[in-house]
Design a protein around this motif. Structure first.
Motif, PDB file in Angstrom:
ATOM      1  N   PRO A  54       0.838  -1.215   0.000  1.00 50.09           N
ATOM      2  CA  PRO A  54       0.000   0.000   0.000  1.00 50.09           C
ATOM      3  C   PRO A  54       0.871   1.264   0.000  1.00 50.09           C
ATOM      4  O   PRO A  54       2.050   1.228   0.343  1.00 50.09           O
ATOM      5  CB  PRO A  54      -0.792  -0.120   1.297  1.00 50.09           C
ATOM      6  CG  PRO A  54       0.008  -1.023   2.171  1.00 50.09           C
ATOM      7  CD  PRO A  54       0.782  -1.944   1.265  1.00 50.09           C
ATOM      8  N   ILE A  55       0.237   2.350  -0.401  1.00 52.21           N
ATOM      9  CA  ILE A  55       0.882   3.660  -0.345  1.00 52.21           C
ATOM     10  C   ILE A  55       0.313   4.383   0.869  1.00 52.21           C
ATOM     11  O   ILE A  55      -0.907   4.515   1.001  1.00 52.21           O
ATOM     12  CB  ILE A  55       0.610   4.479  -1.623  1.00 52.21           C
ATOM     13  CG1 ILE A  55       1.269   3.809  -2.818  1.00 52.21           C
ATOM     14  CG2 ILE A  55       1.106   5.905  -1.467  1.00 52.21           C
ATOM     15  CD1 ILE A  55       1.016   4.527  -4.127  1.00 52.21           C
ATOM     16  N   HIS A  56       1.208   4.856   1.732  1.00 53.11           N
ATOM     17  CA  HIS A  56       0.780   5.558   2.942  1.00 53.11           C
ATOM     18  C   HIS A  56       0.947   7.056   2.733  1.00 53.11           C
ATOM     19  O   HIS A  56       2.058   7.552   2.599  1.00 53.11           O
ATOM     20  CB  HIS A  56       1.607   5.090   4.152  1.00 53.11           C
ATOM     21  CG  HIS A  56       1.479   3.620   4.404  1.00 53.11           C
ATOM     22  ND1 HIS A  56       0.344   3.064   4.960  1.00 53.11           N
ATOM     23  CD2 HIS A  56       2.320   2.589   4.149  1.00 53.11           C
ATOM     24  CE1 HIS A  56       0.501   1.755   5.050  1.00 53.11           C
ATOM     25  NE2 HIS A  56       1.692   1.437   4.561  1.00 53.11           N
ATOM     26  N   LEU A  57      -0.169   7.757   2.683  1.00 53.02           N
ATOM     27  CA  LEU A  57      -0.192   9.209   2.577  1.00 53.02           C
ATOM     28  C   LEU A  57      -0.489   9.767   3.974  1.00 53.02           C
ATOM     29  O   LEU A  57      -0.932   9.021   4.854  1.00 53.02           O
ATOM     30  CB  LEU A  57      -1.247   9.638   1.562  1.00 53.02           C
ATOM     31  CG  LEU A  57      -1.071   9.073   0.140  1.00 53.02           C
ATOM     32  CD1 LEU A  57      -2.265   9.425  -0.723  1.00 53.02           C
ATOM     33  CD2 LEU A  57       0.214   9.576  -0.493  1.00 53.02           C
ATOM     34  N   PRO A  58      -0.299  11.062   4.199  1.00 52.45           N
ATOM     35  CA  PRO A  58      -0.514  11.617   5.541  1.00 52.45           C
ATOM     36  C   PRO A  58      -1.876  11.303   6.165  1.00 52.45           C
ATOM     37  O   PRO A  58      -1.962  10.993   7.344  1.00 52.45           O
ATOM     38  CB  PRO A  58      -0.333  13.122   5.339  1.00 52.45           C
ATOM     39  CG  PRO A  58       0.552  13.239   4.156  1.00 52.45           C
ATOM     40  CD  PRO A  58       0.223  12.066   3.274  1.00 52.45           C
ATOM     41  N   PHE A  59      -2.935  11.359   5.380  1.00 50.55           N
ATOM     42  CA  PHE A  59      -4.270  11.154   5.940  1.00 50.55           C
ATOM     43  C   PHE A  59      -4.999   9.962   5.332  1.00 50.55           C
ATOM     44  O   PHE A  59      -6.191   9.791   5.562  1.00 50.55           O
ATOM     45  CB  PHE A  59      -5.128  12.413   5.749  1.00 50.55           C
ATOM     46  CG  PHE A  59      -4.550  13.621   6.421  1.00 50.55           C
ATOM     47  CD1 PHE A  59      -4.651  13.764   7.799  1.00 50.55           C
ATOM     48  CD2 PHE A  59      -3.894  14.591   5.689  1.00 50.55           C
ATOM     49  CE1 PHE A  59      -4.119  14.866   8.431  1.00 50.55           C
ATOM     50  CE2 PHE A  59      -3.352  15.706   6.312  1.00 50.55           C
ATOM     51  CZ  PHE A  59      -3.457  15.844   7.688  1.00 50.55           C
ATOM     52  N   LEU A  60      -4.273   9.155   4.569  1.00 47.67           N
ATOM     53  CA  LEU A  60      -4.939   8.094   3.822  1.00 47.67           C
ATOM     54  C   LEU A  60      -3.934   7.012   3.457  1.00 47.67           C
ATOM     55  O   LEU A  60      -2.784   7.308   3.139  1.00 47.67           O
ATOM     56  CB  LEU A  60      -5.549   8.699   2.550  1.00 47.67           C
ATOM     57  CG  LEU A  60      -6.245   7.810   1.554  1.00 47.67           C
ATOM     58  CD1 LEU A  60      -7.558   7.287   2.138  1.00 47.67           C
ATOM     59  CD2 LEU A  60      -6.527   8.588   0.283  1.00 47.67           C
ATOM     60  N   THR A  61      -4.374   5.795   3.489  1.00 45.32           N
ATOM     61  CA  THR A  61      -3.575   4.685   2.972  1.00 45.32           C
ATOM     62  C   THR A  61      -4.337   4.078   1.810  1.00 45.32           C
ATOM     63  O   THR A  61      -5.518   3.750   1.936  1.00 45.32           O
ATOM     64  CB  THR A  61      -3.329   3.623   4.061  1.00 45.32           C
ATOM     65  OG1 THR A  61      -2.582   4.222   5.124  1.00 45.32           O
ATOM     66  CG2 THR A  61      -2.557   2.447   3.503  1.00 45.32           C
ATOM     67  N   ILE A  62      -3.645   3.951   0.687  1.00 44.52           N
ATOM     68  CA  ILE A  62      -4.260   3.387  -0.514  1.00 44.52           C
ATOM     69  C   ILE A  62      -3.632   2.025  -0.757  1.00 44.52           C
ATOM     70  O   ILE A  62      -2.410   1.907  -0.852  1.00 44.52           O
ATOM     71  CB  ILE A  62      -4.039   4.298  -1.741  1.00 44.52           C
ATOM     72  CG1 ILE A  62      -4.591   5.700  -1.473  1.00 44.52           C
ATOM     73  CG2 ILE A  62      -4.677   3.687  -2.979  1.00 44.52           C
ATOM     74  CD1 ILE A  62      -4.253   6.707  -2.546  1.00 44.52           C
ATOM     75  N   SER A  63      -4.476   1.002  -0.865  1.00 42.52           N
ATOM     76  CA  SER A  63      -3.956  -0.341  -1.107  1.00 42.52           C
ATOM     77  C   SER A  63      -3.242  -0.384  -2.459  1.00 42.52           C
ATOM     78  O   SER A  63      -3.554   0.381  -3.374  1.00 42.52           O
ATOM     79  CB  SER A  63      -5.079  -1.367  -1.047  1.00 42.52           C
ATOM     80  OG  SER A  63      -6.072  -1.061  -1.989  1.00 42.52           O
ATOM     81  N   GLY A  64      -2.294  -1.300  -2.571  1.00 40.90           N
ATOM     82  CA  GLY A  64      -1.496  -1.395  -3.792  1.00 40.90           C
ATOM     83  C   GLY A  64      -2.329  -1.655  -5.029  1.00 40.90           C
ATOM     84  O   GLY A  64      -2.071  -1.066  -6.086  1.00 40.90           O
TER      85      GLY A  64
END
Length: 159
Positions: A54-64
């Motif tokens: 996944p990609i971890h952004l400051p306020f959100l995690t987006i699955s790969g």
């Protein structure tokens, strides 16, 4: 470039001439090429760029598998629009900017459909992500063709 693409597609149309209209064949050829590129880009993005993480952004995690959809979209959105506008639906008399806005709206709906189907197939039905992408594409392509023909690139009748 347009002339070359039309020459190649129209050359291969002859065996299908009795089965489908030229515009439908052009859509299948252009859409098929763009979809193939989308699936390849998705696969490369998911497995090699994102390494299935996944990609971890400051306020959100987006699955790969969802992030890979957006990476592939960054390439296939402009190519899909240009192929639709200049190769498939070139007889449309709607202004280009209106077509672009409508195409953008259609792609937005298709993104939502892709997202929903990917979530369903991968996370709830536990189907492999690349297989899920292919299944999702089957559903979304039919919707996309009808919408493009009847809305995005329709031919307005002159009154």
């Amino acid at each position: 470039m347009k002339r070359f693409i039309l020459l190649v597609i129209d050359f291969f149309y002859q065996p299908f001439a009795k089965v489908m209209p030229l515009q439908t064949f052009r859509y299948l050829a252009c859409g098929g090429g763009n979809t193939t590129m989308d699936i390849i880009l998705y696969y490369i993005s998911y497995h090699f760029i994102l390494q299935e993480k996944p990609i971890h952004l400051p306020f959100l995690t987006i699955s790969g598998h969802i992030a890979a959809l957006f990476i592939a979209l960054a390439v296939t959105f402009p190519t899909g629009f240009l192929l639709s506008k200049y190769i498939v639906f070139s007889d449309s008399n709607i202004k280009g900017r209106v077509q672009l806005v409508r195409y953008f709206m259609l792609v937005g709906i298709c993104i939502c459909l892709n997202y929903a189907f990917m979530k369903l197939f991968v996370e709830y039905m536990h189907i492999f992500p690349t297989v899920s992408k292919i299944l999702t594409t089957v559903f979304v392509v039919g919707f996309s063709y009808l919408t493009q023909k009847k809305f995005t690139f329709k031919v307005k009748t002159q009154s």
